[in-house]
Motif scaffolding. Structure first.
Motif, PDB file in Angstrom:
ATOM      1  N   CYS A 107      77.995  49.828  71.738  1.00 55.42           N
ATOM      2  CA  CYS A 107      76.946  49.905  72.747  1.00 55.42           C
ATOM      3  C   CYS A 107      77.502  50.532  74.027  1.00 55.42           C
ATOM      4  N   ALA A 108      76.882  51.602  74.475  1.00 55.72           N
ATOM      5  CA  ALA A 108      77.348  52.286  75.681  1.00 55.72           C
ATOM      6  C   ALA A 108      77.317  51.361  76.893  1.00 55.72           C
ATOM      7  N   PHE A 109      76.334  50.458  76.935  1.00 57.70           N
ATOM      8  CA  PHE A 109      76.204  49.570  78.093  1.00 57.70           C
ATOM      9  C   PHE A 109      77.246  48.456  78.081  1.00 57.70           C
ATOM     10  N   LEU A 110      77.504  47.879  76.914  1.00 53.30           N
ATOM     11  CA  LEU A 110      78.553  46.871  76.834  1.00 53.30           C
ATOM     12  C   LEU A 110      79.919  47.500  77.121  1.00 53.30           C
ATOM     13  N   ASN A 111      80.120  48.719  76.640  1.00 54.51           N
ATOM     14  CA  ASN A 111      81.377  49.427  76.925  1.00 54.51           C
ATOM     15  C   ASN A 111      81.534  49.643  78.432  1.00 54.51           C
ATOM     16  N   ALA A 112      80.443  50.050  79.081  1.00 49.90           N
ATOM     17  CA  ALA A 112      80.492  50.293  80.527  1.00 49.90           C
ATOM     18  C   ALA A 112      80.730  48.995  81.295  1.00 49.90           C
ATOM     19  N   ALA A 113      80.107  47.906  80.842  1.00 53.48           N
ATOM     20  CA  ALA A 113      80.287  46.616  81.516  1.00 53.48           C
ATOM     21  C   ALA A 113      81.744  46.171  81.454  1.00 53.48           C
ATOM     22  N   ALA A 114      82.402  46.460  80.332  1.00 57.01           N
ATOM     23  CA  ALA A 114      83.814  46.092  80.193  1.00 57.01           C
ATOM     24  C   ALA A 114      84.687  46.876  81.176  1.00 57.01           C
ATOM     25  N   GLU A 115      84.277  48.100  81.502  1.00 58.29           N
ATOM     26  CA  GLU A 115      85.058  48.926  82.425  1.00 58.29           C
ATOM     27  C   GLU A 115      84.692  48.692  83.882  1.00 58.29           C
ATOM     28  N   TYR A 116      83.519  48.116  84.110  1.00 55.08           N
ATOM     29  CA  TYR A 116      83.063  47.834  85.471  1.00 55.08           C
ATOM     30  C   TYR A 116      82.644  46.364  85.556  1.00 55.08           C
ATOM     31  N   PRO A 117      83.607  45.441  85.552  1.00 56.57           N
ATOM     32  CA  PRO A 117      83.273  44.014  85.526  1.00 56.57           C
ATOM     33  C   PRO A 117      82.748  43.457  86.850  1.00 56.57           C
ATOM     34  N   ASP A 118      82.967  44.160  87.960  1.00 54.96           N
ATOM     35  CA  ASP A 118      82.526  43.669  89.262  1.00 54.96           C
ATOM     36  C   ASP A 118      80.999  43.596  89.307  1.00 54.96           C
ATOM     37  N   PRO A 119      80.412  42.403  89.489  1.00 55.46           N
ATOM     38  CA  PRO A 119      78.958  42.285  89.496  1.00 55.46           C
ATOM     39  C   PRO A 119      78.281  43.056  90.630  1.00 55.46           C
ATOM     40  N   GLU A 120      79.049  43.431  91.662  1.00 55.35           N
ATOM     41  CA  GLU A 120      78.476  44.199  92.771  1.00 55.35           C
ATOM     42  C   GLU A 120      78.506  45.708  92.510  1.00 55.35           C
ATOM     43  N   SER A 121      79.162  46.111  91.439  1.00 54.90           N
ATOM     44  CA  SER A 121      79.240  47.537  91.118  1.00 54.90           C
ATOM     45  C   SER A 121      77.869  48.075  90.724  1.00 54.90           C
ATOM     46  N   SER A 122      77.554  49.286  91.164  1.00 57.71           N
ATOM     47  CA  SER A 122      76.282  49.916  90.796  1.00 57.71           C
ATOM     48  C   SER A 122      76.191  50.119  89.290  1.00 57.71           C
ATOM     49  N   VAL A 123      77.315  50.407  88.663  1.00 52.63           N
ATOM     50  CA  VAL A 123      77.337  50.602  87.215  1.00 52.63           C
ATOM     51  C   VAL A 123      77.031  49.279  86.516  1.00 52.63           C
ATOM     52  N   HIS A 124      77.670  48.204  86.959  1.00 47.59           N
ATOM     53  CA  HIS A 124      77.427  46.884  86.367  1.00 47.59           C
ATOM     54  C   HIS A 124      75.961  46.492  86.525  1.00 47.59           C
ATOM     55  N   LYS A 125      75.392  46.763  87.692  1.00 48.74           N
ATOM     56  CA  LYS A 125      73.985  46.440  87.936  1.00 48.74           C
ATOM     57  C   LYS A 125      73.071  47.260  87.030  1.00 48.74           C
ATOM     58  N   ALA A 126      73.437  48.511  86.763  1.00 48.97           N
ATOM     59  CA  ALA A 126      72.643  49.352  85.861  1.00 48.97           C
ATOM     60  C   ALA A 126      72.672  48.793  84.444  1.00 48.97           C
ATOM     61  N   VAL A 127      73.833  48.280  84.031  1.00 51.80           N
ATOM     62  CA  VAL A 127      73.947  47.654  82.707  1.00 51.80           C
ATOM     63  C   VAL A 127      73.030  46.443  82.617  1.00 51.80           C
ATOM     64  N   LEU A 128      73.060  45.583  83.639  1.00 50.23           N
ATOM     65  CA  LEU A 128      72.230  44.378  83.632  1.00 50.23           C
ATOM     66  C   LEU A 128      70.740  44.733  83.640  1.00 50.23           C
ATOM     67  N   ALA A 129      70.366  45.765  84.373  1.00 53.66           N
ATOM     68  CA  ALA A 129      68.965  46.177  84.418  1.00 53.66           C
ATOM     69  C   ALA A 129      68.494  46.652  83.049  1.00 53.66           C
ATOM     70  N   HIS A 130      69.332  47.417  82.375  1.00 51.89           N
ATOM     71  CA  HIS A 130      68.976  47.889  81.034  1.00 51.89           C
ATOM     72  C   HIS A 130      68.827  46.717  80.080  1.00 51.89           C
ATOM     73  N   ARG A 131      69.766  45.788  80.127  1.00 53.49           N
ATOM     74  CA  ARG A 131      69.727  44.652  79.210  1.00 53.49           C
ATOM     75  C   ARG A 131      68.532  43.749  79.496  1.00 53.49           C
ATOM     76  N   GLN A 132      68.144  43.628  80.763  1.00 53.63           N
ATOM     77  CA  GLN A 132      66.961  42.832  81.088  1.00 53.63           C
ATOM     78  C   GLN A 132      65.712  43.495  80.531  1.00 53.63           C
ATOM     79  N   TRP A 133      65.644  44.831  80.644  1.00 52.58           N
ATOM     80  CA  TRP A 133      64.497  45.543  80.058  1.00 52.58           C
ATOM     81  C   TRP A 133      64.430  45.298  78.559  1.00 52.58           C
ATOM     82  N   PHE A 134      65.556  45.375  77.873  1.00 55.77           N
ATOM     83  CA  PHE A 134      65.555  45.203  76.421  1.00 55.77           C
ATOM     84  C   PHE A 134      65.138  43.785  76.050  1.00 55.77           C
TER      85      PHE A 134
END
Length: 202
Positions: A107-134
């Motif tokens: 999963c591209a999003f889980l992979n990205a979350a592993a590389e950007y673990p900081d919850p304040e990161s824009s990338v991490h927030k984008a991962v969470l937004a996608h997962r909430q939509w799903f």
């Protein structure tokens, strides 16, 4: 409504994004530097920074492209006009097909979350937004079968999907997908006849 000419993506931007998408997914985001993307996209650094002020902007654009593709999968399943349970099965089959596709790396999003673990990161927030939509999408489909327990059942579905995507790039993807699809069928069977409270209730 027509798109204004200046709003259309330039060829250089498309090459940059396509190159970054391919490299980020195949090799990891932090492993791929700007110089490599620029070289393979055959553009200058100035051109890259004109379209993407920093690497994180390019990463967010990459995730947006993946998000859009996955929303397309979900929209296609819903547009078929099947009963809700069959719509979920169709979405599951689409996920299984992606797991069995050449070059699958999880999963591209889980992979990205592993590389950007900081919850304040824009990338991490984008991962969470996608997962909430799903999660919301699956919850809405399950609620059309019965409203009681729709969200716990949806979380169970997402957990199975995550497991299949993680295992699919490590083991035999055909076997993993068969297991995933059987699990979805079982989840739907149990959900339709019980007051569903989560995996333990299955």
């Amino acid at each position: 409504m027509s798109v204004r000419p200046e709003a259309r993506p330039s060829e250089a931007r498309s090459r940059l994004l396509n190159t970054a998408t391919r490299l980020f997914y195949a090799e990891g985001i932090h492993a791929v530097g700007i110089d490599r993307i620029v070289a393979e996209a055959q553009v200058t650094r100035a051109t890259l920074y004109r379209h993407f002020p920093g690497k994180e902007d390019l990463v967010l654009a990459y995730l947006n492209e993946v998000d859009r593709a996955m929303r397309g999968q979900a929209d296609a399943a819903v547009a078929a006009g099947l009963p809700p349970a069959d719509t979920i099965r169709a979405l599951s089959k689409s996920i299984a097909q992606s797991i069995q596709s050449p070059g699958f790396r999880g999963c591209a999003f889980l992979n990205a979350a592993a590389e950007y673990p900081d919850p304040e990161s824009s990338v991490h927030k984008a991962v969470l937004a996608h997962r909430q939509w799903f999660l919301d999408t699956v919850t809405e489909l399950l609620a059309k079968i019965q409203k009681t327990g729709a969200e716990p059942a949806a979380r169970h579905f997402v957990m199975m999907r995550d497991g299949a995507m993680a295992a699919g790039c490590l083991f035999d993807p055909v076997l993993i997908c068969e297991t995933f699809l059987r699990g979805v069928d079982r989840l739907l069977q149990v959900y339709a006849v019980t007051d569903y409270s989560g995996p333990a209730g299955a």
